[in-house]
Design an enzyme around this catalytic site. Sequence first.
Site: not given
Ligand code: GLP
Length: 263
Positions: A82, A151, A153, A158
């Site tokens: 993404d 959440n 995702h 989402e």
């Molecule tokens: C973002 C990314 C996700 C990732 C998530 C969790 O929203 N788009 O791909 O898994 O954050 O991030 P973190 O690993 O910093 O908790």
Amino acid sequence: MATNATWYTNGKGKNVKVLVCKDYETLSKRAAGILAAVVNGKTDPILGLATGSSPVGTYKELIRMNEEGTLDFSKVRTWNLDEYYPLAPENDQSYHYFMNCNLFDHVNIDKNNVHVPDGNAADIEQAGADYEAQLDEIGGVDIQLLGIGNNGHIGFNEPTDVFVGPTHVVQLTESTIQANARFFEKIEDVPTQAISMGIGSIMKAKKILLVANGAGKADAIAKTLEGPITPFVPASILQLHQDVTIIIDEAAAANLKEYKPEA
Ligand code: GLP
């Protein structure tokens, strides 16, 4: 014997493997080991990669292996999950930039083999369709690395009332904007949209590897593994994939009830 990592099972089916690690370092090493095995096992390996803080330790370990000469990126192709939209790849908050800093600039990968959705495209819908066409052409990545949002995702899919299949433009939820604000100077700077592989794009991967650590992920992990399969917990779809490994630390495993250490 004390061990730093324990396989957990729910006693039903083996498509989802769960490894609970004592600490983030162990988790990162185990995840990197799985990615390295895929790279070393193929002449033309294709990795699906993720951003966020969770995979940073995994990337450090991959860099270390590359430096010591046990892991070669010269034939590796990558597709990232993404990117924020709209945001230029040069922007230091972009996921392009993140990937360069945390992995690509430190290993012998050919940057022509690196793909991240174009958050700067004039026609973002077309950019999504083109990205999906690339995934179809390669027949899905060999292994997709994932983090997970608080959440539930994955990528930027989402919670909502439908699973969206292909790469698409998404509206970020308030909770994701808040969670990601820590990387920006102020919350107003966090883009409110993103372009993300869809649930269908992610499920095309031959293998899936999800990493999560910390108590903040415990609820999402329990719902992903033990809750109903629902687009309100996007990661719960992984229960239907044939080859998933979930590597978490003890804090992220704290809410599991059905998954127990393997006898
Ligand atoms: C973002 C990314 C996700 C990732 C998530 C969790 O929203 N788009 O791909 O898994 O954050 O991030 P973190 O690993 O910093 O908790």
